[in-house]
Design an enzyme around this catalytic site. Sequence first.
Site, PDB file in Angstrom:
ATOM      1  N   ARG A  30      -1.056   0.854  -6.459  1.00  0.00           N
ATOM      2  CA  ARG A  30      -0.957   0.827  -7.927  1.00  0.00           C
ATOM      3  C   ARG A  30      -0.944   2.223  -8.569  1.00  0.00           C
ATOM      4  O   ARG A  30      -0.187   2.434  -9.530  1.00  0.00           O
ATOM      5  CB  ARG A  30      -2.094  -0.016  -8.511  1.00  0.00           C
ATOM      6  CG  ARG A  30      -1.992  -1.499  -8.146  1.00  0.00           C
ATOM      7  CD  ARG A  30      -3.195  -2.257  -8.679  1.00  0.00           C
ATOM      8  NE  ARG A  30      -3.235  -3.654  -8.270  1.00  0.00           N
ATOM      9  CZ  ARG A  30      -3.736  -4.093  -7.111  1.00  0.00           C
ATOM     10  NH1 ARG A  30      -4.223  -3.220  -6.232  1.00  0.00           N
ATOM     11  NH2 ARG A  30      -3.739  -5.387  -6.819  1.00  0.00           N
ATOM     12  N   GLY A  46      -6.090   0.230  -0.239  1.00  0.00           N
ATOM     13  CA  GLY A  46      -6.930  -0.667  -1.042  1.00  0.00           C
ATOM     14  C   GLY A  46      -7.996   0.127  -1.769  1.00  0.00           C
ATOM     15  O   GLY A  46      -9.003   0.510  -1.161  1.00  0.00           O
ATOM     16  N   GLY A  47      -7.765   0.419  -3.046  1.00  0.00           N
ATOM     17  CA  GLY A  47      -8.777   1.098  -3.853  1.00  0.00           C
ATOM     18  C   GLY A  47      -8.891   2.589  -3.620  1.00  0.00           C
ATOM     19  O   GLY A  47      -9.826   3.219  -4.120  1.00  0.00           O
ATOM     20  N   ARG A  80      -8.369   6.078  -4.589  1.00  0.00           N
ATOM     21  CA  ARG A  80      -8.022   6.674  -5.880  1.00  0.00           C
ATOM     22  C   ARG A  80      -8.222   8.192  -5.930  1.00  0.00           C
ATOM     23  O   ARG A  80      -7.647   8.854  -6.786  1.00  0.00           O
ATOM     24  CB  ARG A  80      -8.873   6.035  -7.010  1.00  0.00           C
ATOM     25  CG  ARG A  80      -8.646   4.531  -7.176  1.00  0.00           C
ATOM     26  CD  ARG A  80      -7.232   4.217  -7.661  1.00  0.00           C
ATOM     27  NE  ARG A  80      -6.997   2.794  -7.788  1.00  0.00           N
ATOM     28  CZ  ARG A  80      -6.399   2.037  -6.849  1.00  0.00           C
ATOM     29  NH1 ARG A  80      -5.968   2.574  -5.720  1.00  0.00           N
ATOM     30  NH2 ARG A  80      -6.202   0.755  -7.047  1.00  0.00           N
ATOM     31  N   PRO A 121       3.796   0.321   0.589  1.00  0.00           N
ATOM     32  CA  PRO A 121       4.970  -0.408   0.102  1.00  0.00           C
ATOM     33  C   PRO A 121       4.602  -1.257  -1.103  1.00  0.00           C
ATOM     34  O   PRO A 121       3.614  -2.001  -1.064  1.00  0.00           O
ATOM     35  CB  PRO A 121       5.344  -1.295   1.294  1.00  0.00           C
ATOM     36  CG  PRO A 121       4.057  -1.482   2.040  1.00  0.00           C
ATOM     37  CD  PRO A 121       3.297  -0.202   1.865  1.00  0.00           C
ATOM     38  N   THR A 122       5.370  -1.128  -2.166  1.00  0.00           N
ATOM     39  CA  THR A 122       5.174  -1.992  -3.336  1.00  0.00           C
ATOM     40  C   THR A 122       6.545  -2.471  -3.802  1.00  0.00           C
ATOM     41  O   THR A 122       7.534  -1.729  -3.746  1.00  0.00           O
ATOM     42  CB  THR A 122       4.427  -1.261  -4.477  1.00  0.00           C
ATOM     43  OG1 THR A 122       5.016   0.023  -4.677  1.00  0.00           O
ATOM     44  CG2 THR A 122       2.958  -1.080  -4.167  1.00  0.00           C
ATOM     45  N   ALA A 123       6.567  -3.702  -4.268  1.00  0.00           N
ATOM     46  CA  ALA A 123       7.830  -4.349  -4.634  1.00  0.00           C
ATOM     47  C   ALA A 123       8.347  -3.822  -5.977  1.00  0.00           C
ATOM     48  O   ALA A 123       7.587  -3.316  -6.790  1.00  0.00           O
ATOM     49  CB  ALA A 123       7.587  -5.855  -4.742  1.00  0.00           C
ATOM     50  N   HIS A 173      -3.937  -6.042   1.130  1.00  0.00           N
ATOM     51  CA  HIS A 173      -2.824  -6.141   0.183  1.00  0.00           C
ATOM     52  C   HIS A 173      -3.290  -5.800  -1.241  1.00  0.00           C
ATOM     53  O   HIS A 173      -2.796  -6.348  -2.223  1.00  0.00           O
ATOM     54  CB  HIS A 173      -2.248  -7.569   0.233  1.00  0.00           C
ATOM     55  CG  HIS A 173      -0.760  -7.651   0.065  1.00  0.00           C
ATOM     56  ND1 HIS A 173       0.106  -7.907   1.098  1.00  0.00           N
ATOM     57  CD2 HIS A 173       0.018  -7.548  -1.044  1.00  0.00           C
ATOM     58  CE1 HIS A 173       1.341  -7.961   0.637  1.00  0.00           C
ATOM     59  NE2 HIS A 173       1.323  -7.733  -0.664  1.00  0.00           N
TER      60      HIS A 173
HETATM   61  C1  FMN Z   1       2.785  -4.453  -7.501  1.00  0.00           C
HETATM   62  C2  FMN Z   1       2.487  -4.473  -6.032  1.00  0.00           C
HETATM   63  C3  FMN Z   1       3.480  -4.878  -5.154  1.00  0.00           C
HETATM   64  C4  FMN Z   1       3.232  -4.890  -3.783  1.00  0.00           C
HETATM   65  N1  FMN Z   1       4.256  -5.210  -2.944  1.00  0.00           N
HETATM   66  C5  FMN Z   1       4.059  -5.157  -1.618  1.00  0.00           C
HETATM   67  C6  FMN Z   1       5.146  -5.392  -0.751  1.00  0.00           C
HETATM   68  O1  FMN Z   1       6.269  -5.640  -1.167  1.00  0.00           O
HETATM   69  N2  FMN Z   1       4.891  -5.326   0.576  1.00  0.00           N
HETATM   70  C7  FMN Z   1       3.647  -5.045   1.079  1.00  0.00           C
HETATM   71  O2  FMN Z   1       3.476  -5.003   2.297  1.00  0.00           O
HETATM   72  N3  FMN Z   1       2.608  -4.791   0.264  1.00  0.00           N
HETATM   73  C8  FMN Z   1       2.791  -4.825  -1.067  1.00  0.00           C
HETATM   74  N4  FMN Z   1       1.756  -4.531  -1.905  1.00  0.00           N
HETATM   75  C9  FMN Z   1       0.442  -4.135  -1.348  1.00  0.00           C
HETATM   76  C10 FMN Z   1       0.376  -2.606  -1.148  1.00  0.00           C
HETATM   77  O3  FMN Z   1       1.182  -2.223  -0.063  1.00  0.00           O
HETATM   78  C11 FMN Z   1      -1.044  -2.123  -0.843  1.00  0.00           C
HETATM   79  O4  FMN Z   1      -1.577  -2.876   0.222  1.00  0.00           O
HETATM   80  C12 FMN Z   1      -1.997  -2.167  -2.044  1.00  0.00           C
HETATM   81  O5  FMN Z   1      -1.321  -1.921  -3.251  1.00  0.00           O
HETATM   82  C13 FMN Z   1      -3.100  -1.140  -1.869  1.00  0.00           C
HETATM   83  O6  FMN Z   1      -4.061  -1.257  -2.872  1.00  0.00           O
HETATM   84  P1  FMN Z   1      -4.108  -0.336  -4.195  1.00  0.00           P
HETATM   85  O7  FMN Z   1      -3.067  -0.862  -5.120  1.00  0.00           O
HETATM   86  O8  FMN Z   1      -5.502  -0.547  -4.665  1.00  0.00           O
HETATM   87  O9  FMN Z   1      -3.847   1.101  -3.783  1.00  0.00           O
HETATM   88  C14 FMN Z   1       1.959  -4.531  -3.282  1.00  0.00           C
HETATM   89  C15 FMN Z   1       0.969  -4.124  -4.171  1.00  0.00           C
HETATM   90  C16 FMN Z   1       1.222  -4.088  -5.541  1.00  0.00           C
HETATM   91  C17 FMN Z   1       0.138  -3.613  -6.467  1.00  0.00           C
HETATM   92  C1  LIG Z   2      10.463 -10.648  -4.438  1.00  0.00           C
HETATM   93  C2  LIG Z   2       9.501 -10.861  -3.311  1.00  0.00           C
HETATM   94  C3  LIG Z   2       8.119 -10.409  -3.649  1.00  0.00           C
HETATM   95  C4  LIG Z   2       7.392 -10.121  -2.403  1.00  0.00           C
HETATM   96  C5  LIG Z   2       5.942  -9.941  -2.609  1.00  0.00           C
HETATM   97  C6  LIG Z   2       5.551  -8.612  -3.136  1.00  0.00           C
HETATM   98  C7  LIG Z   2       4.121  -8.392  -2.821  1.00  0.00           C
HETATM   99  O1  LIG Z   2       3.785  -8.184  -1.681  1.00  0.00           O
HETATM  100  C8  LIG Z   2       3.108  -8.452  -3.879  1.00  0.00           C
HETATM  101  O2  LIG Z   2       1.924  -8.192  -3.560  1.00  0.00           O
HETATM  102  O3  LIG Z   2       3.419  -8.770  -5.037  1.00  0.00           O
END
Ligand code: FMN
Ligand SMILES: CCCCCCC(=O)C(=O)O
Length: 344
Positions: free
Chosen positions: A293, A270-271, A273, A61-63, A238
């Site tokens: 990412r 996490g990482g 790739r 999940p990413t925002a 995260h």
């Molecule tokens: C831009 C961004 C937004 C994220 N938003 C959330 C989110 O809304 N909820 C959540 O549980 N994790 C969020 N994460 C964490 C990701 O779910 C995940 O744990 C992490 O991106 C994994 O690492 P990686 O980017 O190295 O693959 C976010 C990560 C990024 C990079």
């Molecule tokens: C608009 C709420 C943002 C929530 C956080 C998103 C997130 O988890 C992150 O790593 O950024």
Amino acid sequence: MTTPALAYIEGGSGDEETLRDNLDAWRRLALQPRVLRDMTQVETATTLLGTAVGAPVGLAPTAMHCLVDPDGETATARAAAETGTLMVASQAANRSWQDTAAAATDVLLWAQMYVLRDRGLTRELAVRAKESGSRAIVVCVDGVAVPRRARLEGHAFVPPEGMAFPNLVSAAAAASANGRGVDLGAAVSAFDPSVTFADLTWLKECTGLPLVVKGVLHPHDAAACVDAGADAIAVSNHGGRQLDGCIATADVLGEIADAVGDRAEVYVDGGIRTGPDVVKALALGARAAFVGRPALRALADGSAAGLAAYLADLREDVRRTLAFCGCASPAEVRREHVRPRGPR
Ligand SMILES: Cc1cc2nc3c(=O)[nH]c(=O)nc-3n(C[C@H](O)[C@H](O)[C@H](O)COP(=O)(O)O)c2cc1C
Ligand SMILES: CCCCCCC(=O)C(=O)O
């Protein structure tokens, strides 16, 4: 993309020690292949909580996918459906879980949520996720404090004016404001820092859906989550965005998988790739590895088609890695396929 938006996506917390270590930790492991096992047919497909997927790889999940694509999460869903990839849709998404599920036939969707201070709203949102077609709830439990995000200091990231956060607001608020007006600080302060294991049991009862707990880094916590009803544990820091200096996920995955045993599925992010990273994760006991990412970069570069191409490429990399390791399917990967890398 604006510089602050790019910094928000790519950055980590603190000195970004954990962000770097997440990547390095997979490099500190080496695969130990087995040979002469007839690799004519190599299958990447597996199941996650009983549902078939094309590969042991999912979208974390990413925002705010509208930062990288005007269609936001609906573009992501189209790529996920096309490639048979599980998509975990964030609570901080710009498209609702309902619109995301409707964007493509047969998209396999799980909804990620936080336990909010307002438990009534938390329940309402969980039920909405279920009614939208989500087949599991992924509760993120590493949001109990606000991280310092170094790259954002000097140019604070503020979501663009009018950006919608439909999964964060009640139906009444969404109807009156179209889900708009949620700022990052307000959203983060809605996450409840008092959350405990008992809330997991409660949250699961809200929908009856399988519950995945995301953000676990200790084997005892993983076992306690399972005792509280978790169906899966997502080992995650995260993406190095919360507690800087904490352990890399590759360094704790094996211990957590051992603690959980066959009582629940274990995932990691996490990482991750490459295909070899995914197979190392399987060897340490994960059923699937998730990417954050890299998927956003692919979406930014080529929208749904770009993300689908990236996912297909990663799946092919998993397939070739399985073959080189002498494994005809993800289920054949064993702990013995990975070991610490020797001195360089
Ligand atoms: C831009 C961004 C937004 C994220 N938003 C959330 C989110 O809304 N909820 C959540 O549980 N994790 C969020 N994460 C964490 C990701 O779910 C995940 O744990 C992490 O991106 C994994 O690492 P990686 O980017 O190295 O693959 C976010 C990560 C990024 C990079
Ligand atoms: C608009 C709420 C943002 C929530 C956080 C998103 C997130 O988890 C992150 O790593 O950024």
